[in-house]
Write a protein that holds these residues in place. Structure first.
Motif, short mmCIF file in Angstrom:
data_model
loop_
_atom_site.label_atom_id
_atom_site.label_comp_id
_atom_site.label_asym_id
_atom_site.label_seq_id
_atom_site.Cartn_x
_atom_site.Cartn_y
_atom_site.Cartn_z
N TYR A 29 61.45 73.20 32.83
CA TYR A 29 60.90 74.10 32.32
C TYR A 29 59.70 74.61 33.70
O TYR A 29 58.85 75.91 32.84
CB TYR A 29 60.18 73.23 31.43
CG TYR A 29 59.99 74.19 29.60
CD1 TYR A 29 58.72 74.15 29.04
CD2 TYR A 29 60.50 75.00 29.25
CE1 TYR A 29 57.33 75.69 28.18
CE2 TYR A 29 60.45 76.04 28.06
CZ TYR A 29 58.95 76.25 27.58
OH TYR A 29 58.81 76.65 26.43
N SER A 30 58.81 74.26 34.67
CA SER A 30 57.65 74.60 34.62
C SER A 30 58.00 73.60 36.06
O SER A 30 58.09 72.35 36.16
CB SER A 30 56.32 74.71 34.18
OG SER A 30 56.02 73.20 33.80
N GLY A 93 59.16 71.20 29.04
CA GLY A 93 58.64 71.13 27.52
C GLY A 93 58.36 70.44 26.59
O GLY A 93 58.68 70.90 25.45
N ASN A 94 58.18 69.70 26.73
CA ASN A 94 57.53 68.10 26.09
C ASN A 94 56.45 68.40 26.30
O ASN A 94 55.52 66.68 25.76
CB ASN A 94 58.59 67.20 25.77
CG ASN A 94 58.53 66.25 27.24
OD1 ASN A 94 58.50 67.00 28.23
ND2 ASN A 94 59.68 65.40 27.30
N GLU A 95 55.45 68.81 27.28
CA GLU A 95 54.32 68.64 27.34
C GLU A 95 54.22 67.03 28.59
O GLU A 95 52.81 67.02 28.73
CB GLU A 95 52.95 68.83 26.21
CG GLU A 95 53.33 69.98 24.92
CD GLU A 95 52.99 71.18 26.12
OE1 GLU A 95 52.97 72.41 25.67
OE2 GLU A 95 51.66 71.16 27.23
N ARG B 98 52.69 74.80 30.92
CA ARG B 98 52.79 76.43 31.83
C ARG B 98 51.86 76.42 32.16
O ARG B 98 51.75 77.48 32.15
CB ARG B 98 53.77 76.84 30.04
CG ARG B 98 54.69 75.89 29.93
CD ARG B 98 55.77 77.03 29.29
NE ARG B 98 55.81 78.32 29.03
CZ ARG B 98 57.63 78.63 30.05
NH1 ARG B 98 57.83 77.54 31.12
NH2 ARG B 98 56.83 80.18 30.71
#
Lengths: 109, 112
Positions: A29-30, A93-95, B98
């Motif tokens: 996700y990142s 995506g789940n921090e 992010r």
């Protein structure tokens, strides 16, 4: 699961180039990149958020291949100040930001 | 502008003792996390929090407890220290996964 970094260590002469790879077994996700000097805290270099994204500043850049679930950090015309351990961090995506085992970069004059 | 502050910087504990590593940030970040760093192992996630009252386990949570009663503070508790917990501990905070993570200066813990 920690992302896998390669190589584990690399020694360069000033002015040479290096590539550090970071791969994940899960969809990313990142992707974050940090550098840590001995005895200090990791310091942020850059973050990539989209597949195909490329970023850079000075002579350090990175790319993110979403399909291959990997990122690469490029250091060109290396300087003595680039020495340190480089970590990639991956988010799903789940921090939950998870870091690799690091790549130790040594630049010699 | 303090950023992320960890205390203490160094600590020696005897096996079985308990202690709390403090972490505070002044950037109003929702996301905070604790990592331990051991030679050859990189940074391993112990616990993390996405906001006050919300915590979750990372990769290596055994032997550690956390709570998050305020946005600013995220203490890490060792209930009964073991030599295997000898490590350097880093606290980090960010707006989200992010965005850039800011690290504290670390706590070097030795358990004898």
């Amino acid at each position: 699961q920690q992302p896998v970094q390669s190589p584990q260590a690399v020694i360069l002469r000033e002015g040479e180039d290096a590539v550090i790879n970071c791969s994940s077994s899960k969809a990313l996700y990142s992707v974050h990149w940090y550098r840590q000097k001995h005895g200090e805290a990791p310091v942020f270099l850059m973050i990539l958020l989209k597949g195909g994204e490329q970023k850079g500043h000075d002579k350090i850049s990175a790319s993110f291949n979403e399909k291959k679930q990997q990122s690469s950090l490029y250091l060109t015309a290396s300087q003595l100040s680039y020495s340190g351990t480089y970590f990639c961090g991956t988010g799903f995506g789940n921090e939950k930001l998870t870091f690799g085992t690091g790549t130790r970069l040594t630049i010699i004059p | 502008n303090a950023g992320v502050t960890q205390t203490p910087k160094f600590q020696v504990l005897k096996t079985g003792q308990s202690m709390t590593l403090q972490c505070a940030q002044d950037m109003n970040h929702e996301y905070m996390s604790w990592y331990r760093q051991d030679p050859g192992m990189g940074l391993r996630l112990i616990h993390y929090s996405v906001g006050a009252g919300i915590t979750d386990q990372g990769e290596v949570p055994n032997g550690y407890n956390v709570s998050r009663s305020t946005t600013e503070d995220f203490p890490l508790r060792l209930l009964s220290a073991a030599p295997s917990q000898t490590s350097v501990y880093f606290c980090a905070s960010s707006y989200s996964e992010r965005t850039e993570a800011f690290f504290g200066q670390g706590t070097r813990l030795t358990v004898v």
